[in-house]
Structure formats: structure tokens, C-alpha cells
Design a protein around this motif. Sequence first.
Motif, PDB file in Angstrom:
ATOM      1  N   LYS A 185     -10.560  -6.300   8.549  1.00 19.00           N
ATOM      2  CA  LYS A 185     -10.777  -4.855   8.524  1.00 19.00           C
ATOM      3  C   LYS A 185     -10.255  -4.196   7.244  1.00 19.00           C
ATOM      4  N   CYS A 186      -9.560  -4.948   6.385  1.00 20.02           N
ATOM      5  CA  CYS A 186      -8.999  -4.372   5.169  1.00 20.02           C
ATOM      6  C   CYS A 186     -10.046  -4.281   4.069  1.00 20.02           C
ATOM      7  N   PRO A 187     -10.143  -3.144   3.423  1.00 20.05           N
ATOM      8  CA  PRO A 187     -11.072  -3.033   2.289  1.00 20.05           C
ATOM      9  C   PRO A 187     -10.507  -3.736   1.059  1.00 20.05           C
ATOM     10  N   ILE A 188     -11.372  -4.275   0.234  1.00 20.02           N
ATOM     11  CA  ILE A 188     -10.939  -4.863  -1.031  1.00 20.02           C
ATOM     12  C   ILE A 188     -10.887  -3.751  -2.079  1.00 20.02           C
TER      13      ILE A 188
ATOM     14  N   THR B 237      -3.879   2.852   9.732  1.00 14.25           N
ATOM     15  CA  THR B 237      -3.788   1.503   9.173  1.00 14.25           C
ATOM     16  C   THR B 237      -4.166   0.438  10.193  1.00 14.25           C
ATOM     17  N   GLU B 238      -4.157   0.792  11.475  1.00 12.74           N
ATOM     18  CA  GLU B 238      -4.646  -0.121  12.504  1.00 12.74           C
ATOM     19  C   GLU B 238      -6.158  -0.051  12.646  1.00 12.74           C
ATOM     20  N   GLY B 239      -6.795   0.891  11.969  1.00 13.96           N
ATOM     21  CA  GLY B 239      -8.240   1.029  12.047  1.00 13.96           C
ATOM     22  C   GLY B 239      -8.738   1.738  13.288  1.00 13.96           C
ATOM     23  N   ILE B 240      -7.828   2.413  14.010  1.00 15.10           N
ATOM     24  CA  ILE B 240      -8.223   3.107  15.236  1.00 15.10           C
ATOM     25  C   ILE B 240      -8.835   4.466  14.920  1.00 15.10           C
ATOM     26  N   ILE B 241      -8.318   5.145  13.887  1.00 18.45           N
ATOM     27  CA  ILE B 241      -8.902   6.402  13.428  1.00 18.45           C
ATOM     28  C   ILE B 241      -9.242   6.250  11.950  1.00 18.45           C
ATOM     29  N   SER B 242     -10.203   7.019  11.476  1.00 16.74           N
ATOM     30  CA  SER B 242     -10.627   6.885  10.083  1.00 16.74           C
ATOM     31  C   SER B 242     -10.602   8.185   9.297  1.00 16.74           C
TER      32      SER B 242
ATOM     33  N   THR C 234      -2.294 -12.305   0.048  1.00 20.40           N
ATOM     34  CA  THR C 234      -3.092 -11.187   0.555  1.00 20.40           C
ATOM     35  C   THR C 234      -3.412 -10.201  -0.555  1.00 20.40           C
ATOM     36  N   ALA C 235      -2.428  -9.910  -1.414  1.00 23.31           N
ATOM     37  CA  ALA C 235      -2.665  -9.015  -2.548  1.00 23.31           C
ATOM     38  C   ALA C 235      -3.726  -9.590  -3.481  1.00 23.31           C
ATOM     39  N   GLN C 236      -3.674 -10.877  -3.699  1.00 19.42           N
ATOM     40  CA  GLN C 236      -4.677 -11.521  -4.548  1.00 19.42           C
ATOM     41  C   GLN C 236      -6.077 -11.375  -3.961  1.00 19.42           C
ATOM     42  N   SER C 237      -6.198 -11.583  -2.641  1.00 22.06           N
ATOM     43  CA  SER C 237      -7.521 -11.548  -2.005  1.00 22.06           C
ATOM     44  C   SER C 237      -8.044 -10.131  -1.829  1.00 22.06           C
ATOM     45  N   LEU C 238      -7.159  -9.130  -1.731  1.00 19.69           N
ATOM     46  CA  LEU C 238      -7.582  -7.750  -1.499  1.00 19.69           C
ATOM     47  C   LEU C 238      -7.669  -6.924  -2.785  1.00 19.69           C
ATOM     48  N   GLY C 239      -7.400  -7.537  -3.918  1.00 22.40           N
ATOM     49  CA  GLY C 239      -7.534  -6.824  -5.181  1.00 22.40           C
ATOM     50  C   GLY C 239      -6.384  -5.891  -5.495  1.00 22.40           C
ATOM     51  N   VAL C 240      -5.213  -6.135  -4.917  1.00 21.22           N
ATOM     52  CA  VAL C 240      -4.044  -5.267  -5.100  1.00 21.22           C
ATOM     53  C   VAL C 240      -3.123  -5.847  -6.168  1.00 21.22           C
ATOM     54  N   THR C 241      -2.669  -5.000  -7.080  1.00 22.10           N
ATOM     55  CA  THR C 241      -1.656  -5.402  -8.052  1.00 22.10           C
ATOM     56  C   THR C 241      -0.294  -5.330  -7.381  1.00 22.10           C
ATOM     57  N   LEU C 242       0.381  -6.470  -7.279  1.00 24.59           N
ATOM     58  CA  LEU C 242       1.666  -6.542  -6.574  1.00 24.59           C
ATOM     59  C   LEU C 242       2.795  -6.796  -7.560  1.00 24.59           C
TER      60      LEU C 242
END
Length: 279
Positions: A135-138, A68-73, A252-260
Motif C-alpha cells: 500500500k506504500c507509494p514509491i 498511514t494505515e491507509g484507512i483514510i485518504s 525499504t527506503a531503497q525500494s520506496l525511493g526514500v533518501t535515508l
Amino acid sequence: MYGIKSFEIKKFGAKNVEKTPDLVAWEEPLEIRLGFGNEQNRQQKSISVTMRTPTGHDFELALGFLFTEGIISQIEDILSIHYCTDAGRQAEQNIVRIELKPSIEVDFRNSERYFYATSSCGVCGKATIEAIEQKCPIIPKSDFKVSVEFIQSLLKILTKHQVFFQYTGGLHAAMIHSPIDNEIGVLREDIGRHNALDKVIGAAFQANILPLKHNILVMSSRASFEIIQKAAMAGIPIIACVGAPSSLAIETAQSLGVTLIGFLRENGFNVYSHESRIE
């Protein structure tokens, strides 16, 4: 029981005082170390120290944190993962070291945290909010939808499987659940809600089943900014929390496309973003 400790306490009642054993959540520090670089110039870096509940899922916690830190994928980035001691000065199983393959390049610029983080620490430990958002995907729109009845059933399922909470009353839980097979994917508990979520995502990372695009994340806690960020990194489209969301979590949920979803109860809930996934 691993993850729980017993203390003798004095219990004060309305008319009497008695000595009795009391079960409490176990809390100890976990240091996450990373080994990286080519074979001729291997380096070691301490990434984070977090206060966690040792429930036997430390490797998942470390992997979920690094992902989640984007260090490994991907799981193929990992050469090895093991416990280590610091010349006998640190307790056994309180340091996890992850060795990356020599071919993996590491960029820490967008993943800087304060060295020490409490079990409840969230965005306060980040260098910048902007670095996280970049770094967060939508989460893309899809035909994945869930019914109101299914969401209302999640709290009972979560409560039933919170084993450590039933003994102590002091641990958070994170659960991923798929309505497709109607089975719990993974449930983990920890004294810190972010740690519980890292354990769940780390388990999915180890099983190589990310992204979790047909799963719901259920949290026993409130919804913070970092809960949304971590879920989005794992591709989770719907988050349901027992507690309240913060303003930044909603934005953040609104901008990333997440249903909260917040204030999850057996007879209702609130939807704060992208309600189109709710039937």
C-alpha cells in the motif's frame, strides 16, 4: 505543564542523598475508535490502543495513524472527531472517536494490528510485512535536492525546539522542515517515536498539505521499518534520523525511493539510500 509529571525522588550523589522533584514524561493509553457505515447500519471498531504522551495533539495522532494505515485518504473522509468516555469507566480524553462519512468504505484486511501496542511498537504489530509494502507509494524522482550544509543544520534546529525533552530527557521528536522557506513545518514530541511521527503527519493531514514532497523528516530516534513506511505514505522524500537505521529500514527506503540519512550530527551524517537528492 501538560505532557509532564513531577515526582519526588531521592537523588544519590557521590557524598550525599537528597530529596528533590524530578520531571518525567507523561505516559497514558490512548484508544482510537472508528465509526463507519451507512446511516442505517453504523458500526464502531476499536482500531488501536497505544501508549502515548498527552501533549494536546491526540486528534493529530489518531488522524496520522489512520492515514498511514491507509484507512483514510483525505480530510473530507472525516465526519467528526472527538473525545468520548466509555460509560464513565475510562478517563476523559483517553479515547478518541473518529466518525467517517457514510459514503466511505473501510477495508481492515491490510491494517490489522494487535489490539495493544506499546509506545515503541513498530512492525511487530502488523499482520504481514507484505501488506504494508503493497500500500506504500514509491517516492518519484524529482529535482528536489538539499545541501550537505542544510542537513547538518537540522540537528541544532530539532534540539532547540524539543521543549518537552529539555524538561524530561524522555521524549522523541519528529519534525518536518522545508528548505524552500527554511521554516519548521511541524514539530511534535511523544514518548513513542511512531506516535511523534503520526502527530506530525496528522497535523499535515488536517492542514490538507499532503503529500509533503518538498519536506525533510527529522527524527530524534533510530530509523525503523515503520518510520520509513509512514513517511512514504505522506510523500516525504528525505528522512534524517539521529540514530541508526535497521537493515529492513534501509531495504525499504531503497525500494520506496526514500533518501535515508542516519547518525545525523552537526559535522556529518551517513546516507543509506538514494543519495542523489544530496548536493
